[in-house]
Design a protein around this motif. Structure first.
Motif, PDB file in Angstrom:
ATOM      1  N   GLU A 174     -34.449 -23.601 -17.173  1.00  0.00           N
ATOM      2  CA  GLU A 174     -35.905 -23.953 -17.363  1.00  0.00           C
ATOM      3  C   GLU A 174     -36.196 -25.052 -16.238  1.00  0.00           C
ATOM      4  OE1 GLU A 174     -39.527 -23.744 -19.933  1.00  0.00           O
ATOM      5  OE2 GLU A 174     -37.687 -22.207 -19.164  1.00  0.00           O
ATOM      6  N   ARG A 224     -33.269 -15.121 -19.203  1.00  0.00           N
ATOM      7  CA  ARG A 224     -33.155 -15.186 -17.777  1.00  0.00           C
ATOM      8  C   ARG A 224     -31.733 -15.608 -17.333  1.00  0.00           C
ATOM      9  NH1 ARG A 224     -36.409 -20.083 -16.894  1.00  0.00           N
ATOM     10  NH2 ARG A 224     -37.574 -20.015 -18.949  1.00  0.00           N
ATOM     11  N   ALA A 253     -39.852 -26.416 -11.824  1.00  0.00           N
ATOM     12  CA  ALA A 253     -39.880 -26.977 -10.653  1.00  0.00           C
ATOM     13  C   ALA A 253     -40.575 -25.993  -9.737  1.00  0.00           C
ATOM     14  CB  ALA A 253     -38.400 -27.176  -9.963  1.00  0.00           C
ATOM     15  N   ARG A 254     -40.354 -24.704  -9.941  1.00  0.00           N
ATOM     16  CA  ARG A 254     -41.082 -23.749  -9.153  1.00  0.00           C
ATOM     17  C   ARG A 254     -42.470 -23.621  -9.385  1.00  0.00           C
ATOM     18  NH1 ARG A 254     -36.715 -20.471 -10.197  1.00  0.00           N
ATOM     19  NH2 ARG A 254     -37.613 -19.571 -11.965  1.00  0.00           N
ATOM     20  N   LYS A 255     -43.107 -24.152 -10.703  1.00  0.00           N
ATOM     21  CA  LYS A 255     -44.363 -24.216 -10.891  1.00  0.00           C
ATOM     22  C   LYS A 255     -45.048 -25.709 -10.619  1.00  0.00           C
ATOM     23  CE  LYS A 255     -44.048 -20.704 -14.587  1.00  0.00           C
ATOM     24  NZ  LYS A 255     -44.216 -20.430 -16.140  1.00  0.00           N
ATOM     25  N   GLY A 256     -43.971 -26.519 -10.100  1.00  0.00           N
ATOM     26  CA  GLY A 256     -44.744 -28.079  -9.728  1.00  0.00           C
ATOM     27  C   GLY A 256     -44.709 -28.594 -10.907  1.00  0.00           C
ATOM     28  N   LYS A 257     -44.106 -28.405 -12.238  1.00  0.00           N
ATOM     29  CA  LYS A 257     -44.286 -29.127 -13.450  1.00  0.00           C
ATOM     30  C   LYS A 257     -42.998 -30.023 -13.655  1.00  0.00           C
ATOM     31  CE  LYS A 257     -47.930 -27.014 -14.727  1.00  0.00           C
ATOM     32  NZ  LYS A 257     -49.217 -27.855 -15.003  1.00  0.00           N
ATOM     33  N   GLU A 306     -35.520 -25.227 -13.273  1.00  0.00           N
ATOM     34  CA  GLU A 306     -35.773 -24.516 -11.965  1.00  0.00           C
ATOM     35  C   GLU A 306     -37.011 -23.579 -12.115  1.00  0.00           C
ATOM     36  OE1 GLU A 306     -31.138 -23.466 -10.651  1.00  0.00           O
ATOM     37  OE2 GLU A 306     -32.467 -21.804 -11.465  1.00  0.00           O
ATOM     38  N   GLN A 307     -37.290 -22.947 -13.420  1.00  0.00           N
ATOM     39  CA  GLN A 307     -38.623 -22.486 -13.446  1.00  0.00           C
ATOM     40  C   GLN A 307     -39.750 -23.580 -13.273  1.00  0.00           C
ATOM     41  OE1 GLN A 307     -39.304 -18.872 -15.596  1.00  0.00           O
ATOM     42  NE2 GLN A 307     -40.476 -20.162 -16.967  1.00  0.00           N
TER      43      GLN A 307
END
Length: 391
Positions: free
Chosen positions: A209, A169, A214-218, A211-212
């Motif tokens: 990681e 990524r 956070a996008r998934k709400g984790k 950012e990803q």
């Protein structure tokens, strides 16, 4: 009746090096060989078999055997890509790799070897672990979930699990641009590149990681965190070995891990040295093209590194499995295989003498189009000669 090809299919294109991919397993087996070779010959030099194979034997064989030159025709792409034989060549790499670490840990814990011999064995294991990161690189690009997990297993021995995130990524998005820590710059020595790439890749992986997730709400501390998953594997592996064999093996585990990821970053240094994607008026960079990666098509190193040297096609088509990667005439070519170029990179004056003229020729003498080290750019501009006339 139509003749059967050697890869088990009727007619069509025949992969003449299909059986050679098994030889790639010699690399992880090198960590299992030293004790046997020392016992048979009495030569303690064999504790250092890793450097002998990687930096001496493979470069010589590259010269003797020469180039590969075989590309899979598009008409046979699906058949070769789906052949599970090639996948097992990467799968089998892992148990052999970990077996070598297990045997080495036993030897490090014992009293039969001198400290120098143990260091030699750690260097050997580290170089093989570095090649193991390349196996992880191949598996980490796959869509299949089990292969992506195997990639993290392959990274456990080097403790470099964040590579799983940063490479896919980060590097593949920013390759051949100044923001990419894994793309080396014209005028930048390997020894300046390594701390920049190691630290920059680590920071980038954490950011990507986070950012990803956070996008998934984790949250960061989540079972879904790819970096924590990979680091947990390293912790379990090293913790188990230390628990079984004793804390005295810890320095050797650390040494082999450092050598492993240093080798990975040295390959990164070779792959994109001085190459630059043009920045467009909107601030984005042009699409990655064959001209943005240094390639080599030496047969022996191709086999040992799972076609990593066909790097332009890998960046253009990261989903392609290693056996289907193509040699590309448009890509800038190295004068030798990656194994040889790693040795050159370790000697900055020799590297500059070999590679700087090639970068200049690639850009027709106009270094304004190259990815320049800031210190080098400032030094050139201070001379008043201009980048177009720089040496």
């Amino acid at each position: 009746m139509r003749a059967m090809s050697t890869d088990g299919f009727e007619g069509g294109w025949r992969d003449r090096k299909r059986s050679l991919w098994i030889l790639g397993l010699i690399a992880p087996a090198c960590a299992l060989l030293p004790s046997q070779l020392v016992m048979l010959t009495g030569l303690e030099l064999f504790w250092w078999i890793g450097p002998l194979v990687v930096f001496v034997a493979i470069p010589i064989l590259d010269i003797v055997v020469g180039d590969d030159g075989a590309n899979v025709p598009e008409s046979d792409y699906e058949r070769i890509s789906d052949d599970r034989f090639y996948r097992w060549c990467t799968y089998l790499f892992l148990p052999i790799l970990l077996s070598g670490l297990l045997v080495s840990s036993y030897l490090w814990a014992g009293t039969g070897l001198s400290v120098l011999d143990k260091i030699g064995l750690a260097v050997t294991v580290g170089l093989i672990s570095g090649i193991g990161i390349n196996a992880a690189h191949e598996l980490g690009h796959r869509a299949e979930k089990h292969e992506r997990w195997l990639a993290k297993v392959a990274l456990a021995q080097s403790g470099y699990g964040h590579f799983f995130v940063e490479h896919n990524r980060g590097h593949h998005v920013r390759v051949a641009t100044p923001p990419d820590p894994a793309s080396s710059r014209y005028g930048e020595s390997l020894w300046r590149f390594l701390p920049r790439s190691i630290s920059g890749g680590f920071r980038s992986a954490l950011k990507l990681e986070a950012e990803q997730l956070a996008r998934k709400g984790k949250p960061w501390f989540s079972i879904r965190n790819n970096i924590l998953q990979a680091w947990a594997m390293s912790a379990v592996l090293f913790g188990t070995l230390i628990a079984v064999f004793g804390i005295e093996i810890a320095p050797y585990l650390l040494l082999q891990a450092v050598i492993a990821f240093t080798m990975l970053e040295t390959v990164n240094y070779v792959e994109h040295y001085g190459l630059m994607r043009e920045q467009l008026p909107n601030g984005r960079y042009e699409r990655t093209a064959p001209r943005h990666s240094w390639n080599s098509d030496r047969l022996v190193t191709n086999v040992f590194l799972f076609h990593l040297q066909r790097h332009s096609d890998h960046h253009a088509n990261p989903g392609r499995r290693y056996q289907t990667l193509r040699s590309c005439d448009e890509a800038p070519q190295l004068p030798a295989g990656y194994a040889t170029m790693i040795v050159y990179a370790m000697i900055p004056p020799l590297w500059r003498a070999i590679m700087n003229p090639r970068v200049r020729a690639h850009y027709n003498g106009d270094l304004t189009r190259a990815n320049l080290a800031p210190r080098y750019r400032a030094r050139i501009e201070a001379t008043g000669k201009g980048l177009e006339n720089a040496a």
